[in-house]
Design a protein around this motif. Sequence first.
Motif, short mmCIF file in Angstrom:
data_model
loop_
_atom_site.label_atom_id
_atom_site.label_comp_id
_atom_site.label_asym_id
_atom_site.label_seq_id
_atom_site.Cartn_x
_atom_site.Cartn_y
_atom_site.Cartn_z
N PRO A 298 -4.05 2.75 -4.52
CA PRO A 298 -5.26 2.87 -3.71
C PRO A 298 -5.96 1.56 -3.40
N ALA B 259 -8.61 6.26 -6.94
CA ALA B 259 -8.47 7.02 -5.70
C ALA B 259 -9.07 6.20 -4.57
N ARG C 25 -4.98 9.44 2.07
CA ARG C 25 -5.77 9.61 0.85
C ARG C 25 -4.84 9.31 -0.33
N TYR D 272 -4.04 8.51 -4.50
CA TYR D 272 -4.46 8.80 -5.87
C TYR D 272 -3.45 8.19 -6.84
N GLU D 273 -3.96 7.79 -8.02
CA GLU D 273 -3.07 7.22 -9.03
C GLU D 273 -3.61 7.47 -10.43
#
Length: 702
Positions: free
Chosen positions: A140, A460, A492, A494-495
């Motif tokens: 992100p 994020a 979008r 996320y991690e």
Amino acid sequence: MGPCKRFFAVFGLLLGLPTQAAEPVPVTLGTVQVQVAKVHAVADFDLPASTTTVDTDGNGRGALISEALGGVPGLLARERQNFAQDTQLSIRGFGARSTFGVRGVRLLVDGVPATMPDGQGQLSHFNLLGAERIEVLRGPFSALYGNSSGGVLQLWSADGQRGDPWRLRSSYGSNNSISTGVQLKGQAAAMHYNVAANHFRTDGWRDHSAARRESLTARLGFDLAPGQRLDLLINAFDAPHAQDPLGLSREQVRANPHQATAVAGQYNTRKSVRQAQAGAVYTLDRERQTWRLMGYAGQRAVEQFLAIPPGPQNSPLHSGGVIDLDSDYGGIDARWAWHGALAGKPLELVMGANADRQRQDRTGYENFVGDTLGIKGRLRRDQRDRVENIDQFVQAWWQFSPRWSALVGARHSQVRFRSDDRYITPGNPDDSGRRDYSATTPVAGLVFRANDDLRLYASAGRGFETPTFNELGYRADGGAGLALDLSPALSRNYELGGKWRAQNGARLELALFRADTDDELAVARNSGGRSSFRNIGATRRQGVELGWWQPLPNDQHLQLAWTWLQATVREGYLTCTGLPAPCTVPLNPVAPGTRLPGVPRQQLSARWQWQPGAWQWAAEMVAASDIGVSDLGDTRAPGYGLLNLEVAREWNTARGPLRLFARVDNLLDQRYIGSVIVNDGNQRYYEPGPDRAYSAGLQWAW
């Protein structure tokens, strides 16, 4: 036994072999530069992001950047055995669709963008000989670098210091490939200097793939006063008449993977690139503040001869079979960093803005005169393109408790496209046009300090990717003018991840990631040698990355990098990819769940190293699963597993250390597809990888 099974069988045998690192080894340095500004510095171990730093100083082979990036999780860098086209580079599936250059991944050299404001970038002028390290950022927080930042790759040149050795490096290998370079590095009075020049040429593994490249980089740093520094950056690159063998069909690969497509010889397909740029960076450190001002400017000229037959060029709307681009570009970047405290807890703050502009004279010509093919003919296109961006950004790192820290940021980007058409005929109307894009991309992450050697984090954010000028160039309906109806792709991201380290230097990093993209850009139409694009809806890229670095007894070291990546279409659509060709109306359905092309489901890189005294030994293995070649997902290039070996010996001489080295690539002489041309309109998708190859050379430092 298939190639992947052979790979794992050989890997088991190699557990008993001594090896060493003659190649660059990805390592994670102790600190990173937050958003490039050199603030108080936050250890990358404490950041909620996946970062890898490849130490290249003194180890790079001097020619190809893909050779240095093999052990980076989530990153795919493939040489195409075609120096008329750039290295194929993608990060977590972003950029995998690109058939030329690099897009979807942000590129920088010493803080100077190598990606233009429209998101199209080039790796060709990255000179490893003068480099100290390559930093790769995934996830992100890449969005803080602006448009088309599915990942970030930065090359940093070494800063010359007193006593640094000068280097001469030369190697010779299969296909009459020669690389020779010299690096002058050190300090004279208040000036730190690092100048590297490299010459590379090859006859090419495939027919009609000879190339020559010359590159020069210089970093000159001046200590103006305590806390004040000025760096001058110079870069020049020249690659004349690199031959383009084009892709092959599956049948052609089976018959003879060395061959070039017949039309490559008929039209003498080739590409010439020349680039020169300069930049300056002024840094002022005052107590808790750092001010940084960067400016750069450059010129780039590209001439490419394509294999488009005269028939399609009879259309008054066709732009010809020769592309001629002359570009002027430049920009400025100003930022302020402050480190202090908030509520008695450490705080790092960075704010800044940047503006970049590219002006391009884009002309097109027929690639024939009468019956003579492969030469520049009549003018068919003449336009002045301009793209520029103005961005503002802010980010802050705050350790708000002994166990918790946060990194947050946002960037606002505005990208403007302008095109002025100067080729207007009765059958070709005025195609001038303009389009503006803008987006705000916030990101945030948290880190939990479980103990001194373990961090857990979550992050994020949002990202966006505009069309490039190449994608805007042709309308999907075949009409005149630019494809100004294209929207930017919005994602979008996320991690979740964890980082562990041990006192003996062992490290383990694990990341789970997902990126959901709306309005993904894909091929809409293939006709007359041209591709047009459209927004297709939603896609998803999700997977797992694992990096493991393990020191072993007796000066040995083990490194593993594994990536599992599922990249799929979430909404079905119609495409022109496949048959019939040429295609003017999308009729072929792409079903939800279809894999995105250019993305292998799994990648694995393993390297075991050993250095007993003056000797150096290394063995490395790379493997990748099969890879789709078109949006339809019905045809794939098979997976492969390769084994490479190295040996080196160093002697101390009165004039400095002398090092001899040798390498064998693809030791088992596997036949494999090294890269693919995604959605090729002629369905010549495949670019075969080379068979067993040898190289040897020397390096002298004095």
